[in-house]
Design an enzyme around this catalytic site. Sequence first.
Site, PDB file in Angstrom:
ATOM      1  N   VAL A 133      85.956  -3.518   4.804  1.00 27.05           N
ATOM      2  CA  VAL A 133      85.534  -2.114   4.582  1.00 27.05           C
ATOM      3  C   VAL A 133      84.266  -1.870   4.849  1.00 27.05           C
ATOM      4  O   VAL A 133      84.007  -0.770   5.828  1.00 27.05           O
ATOM      5  CB  VAL A 133      85.887  -1.698   3.071  1.00 27.05           C
ATOM      6  CG1 VAL A 133      85.380  -0.480   2.759  1.00 27.05           C
ATOM      7  CG2 VAL A 133      87.410  -1.874   2.787  1.00 27.05           C
ATOM      8  N   ILE A 137      78.168  -5.107   2.750  1.00 27.97           N
ATOM      9  CA  ILE A 137      78.106  -4.126   1.531  1.00 27.97           C
ATOM     10  C   ILE A 137      79.143  -4.780   0.589  1.00 27.97           C
ATOM     11  O   ILE A 137      80.346  -4.594   0.828  1.00 27.97           O
ATOM     12  CB  ILE A 137      78.171  -2.704   1.870  1.00 27.97           C
ATOM     13  CG1 ILE A 137      77.071  -2.199   2.643  1.00 27.97           C
ATOM     14  CG2 ILE A 137      77.823  -1.818   0.317  1.00 27.97           C
ATOM     15  CD1 ILE A 137      77.357  -0.735   2.867  1.00 27.97           C
ATOM     16  N   GLU A 191      82.173   0.701  21.174  1.00 28.51           N
ATOM     17  CA  GLU A 191      82.863   0.052  22.201  1.00 28.51           C
ATOM     18  C   GLU A 191      83.034   1.034  23.460  1.00 28.51           C
ATOM     19  O   GLU A 191      82.865   2.159  23.426  1.00 28.51           O
ATOM     20  CB  GLU A 191      84.436  -0.206  21.509  1.00 28.51           C
ATOM     21  CG  GLU A 191      84.345  -0.838  20.134  1.00 28.51           C
ATOM     22  CD  GLU A 191      83.902  -2.354  20.461  1.00 28.51           C
ATOM     23  OE1 GLU A 191      84.121  -3.126  21.693  1.00 28.51           O
ATOM     24  OE2 GLU A 191      83.573  -3.088  19.322  1.00 28.51           O
ATOM     25  N   LYS A 206      90.102   2.175   6.114  1.00 31.99           N
ATOM     26  CA  LYS A 206      89.270   1.756   5.072  1.00 31.99           C
ATOM     27  C   LYS A 206      89.519   2.501   3.932  1.00 31.99           C
ATOM     28  O   LYS A 206      89.309   1.976   2.801  1.00 31.99           O
ATOM     29  CB  LYS A 206      87.791   1.827   5.633  1.00 31.99           C
ATOM     30  CG  LYS A 206      87.382   0.626   6.652  1.00 31.99           C
ATOM     31  CD  LYS A 206      86.090   1.121   7.177  1.00 31.99           C
ATOM     32  CE  LYS A 206      85.498  -0.036   8.306  1.00 31.99           C
ATOM     33  NZ  LYS A 206      84.368   0.150   9.088  1.00 31.99           N
TER      34      LYS A 206
END
Length: 432
Positions: A133, A137, A191, A206
């Site tokens: 996710v 963190i 990307e 997520k």
Amino acid sequence: MRTRPLKVALLGCGVVGSEVARIMTTHADDLAARIGAPVELAGVAVRRPSRVREGIDPALVTTDATALVKRGDIDVVVEVIGGIEPARTLITTAFEYGASVVSANKALLAQDGAALHAAADEHGEDLYYEAAVAGAIPLIRPLRESLAGDKINRVMGIVNGTTNFILDKMDSTGAGYQEALDEATALGYAEADPTADVEGFDAAAKAAILAGIAFHTRVRLDDVYREGMAEVTAADFASAKEMGCTIKLLAICERAADGGSVTARVHPAMIPLTHPLSSVRGAYNAVFVESDAAGQLMFYGPGAGGAPTASAVLGDLVAVCRNRLSGATGPGESAYAALPVSPMGDVVTRYHISLDVADKPGVLAQVATVFAEHGVSIDTVRQQGRQDGGGEASLVVVTHRASDASLTGTVEALRKLDTVRGVASIMRVEGE
């Protein structure tokens, strides 16, 4: 300390996988001390075995991932290849052959998390996915363990570093969307094909994972409303600044006021400069959690990159290995609440609507009437004539809280007015 090592199979050795292998090697003694047994990299499955992988014994490298997870002596499989297949089959096979799994695969977990959890439970294995996710963190474990005794009402955050970098650049420099995207690509934040990021697919996956954990309800990717950010303009940022706001691409998971349903959505939104999320700059991530007992919490840090993501993977690896030594398993899926996921039309929030209108008397009254007829209350209105003349003006309306469905009906009716030349932008206002 147990002397027999716990064997780890690594599926994928790209940016994240190579960092996992490096940390396992360079921190081997510390990891062993923390776990209570040494961990050994027993095999690395890759697609291109000829590529040089510094620090990895070539004898460990294989292209046969299936054979690796079927060895029978593997304790933990670390899956960092991404995508749906073959990752799904490899993970379920790992469970069948007695291995627990650590994954960073947000797309697969958002689509088939329930089935994967069921397979892990069936075989008495762990499924951990902190890295899926928000990179480094710590978020998944706090939600499903630290806050397990609390009632979470809202999870709102910036969970994609590429989009935050682009929007931050537009805000701080006045750059246009394409210019900011080009810079993000040049710096390696975006990307070559940025669709998954800028169209919100990455953040939506997520959001599905976060909503499922926070509300003890199965939320799949298809349940998440998604809007991309390609239509955000410099003019939108100018309007946001006039309101004391900035613009972020937010993942928002909410429990309804009556507690009877949940929503999950991803879209650009204006947030006040006083909100903690407004100060999240560059490619960083942050997630704001609101609960009954703990109140407001914010988790902040690097949300992507090889080393940060590997840090989360290794944290899960330590936890899973400890569980294996003690003969226990960690928390699995918690979906007992089984709350319905409401459609976007039921979501209530504030809106910022910018209209191109005829610059003549009576226009404001017509527009206000349309809002009233659809039950949408107006908070503020600002009208400004165009400097280039031409008989047109900009009319900005900020609403009180209204449902998405009522706002959609309002906009459709506004488009039918002869005095409305066009709808320049519509953006939600969150964080108030």
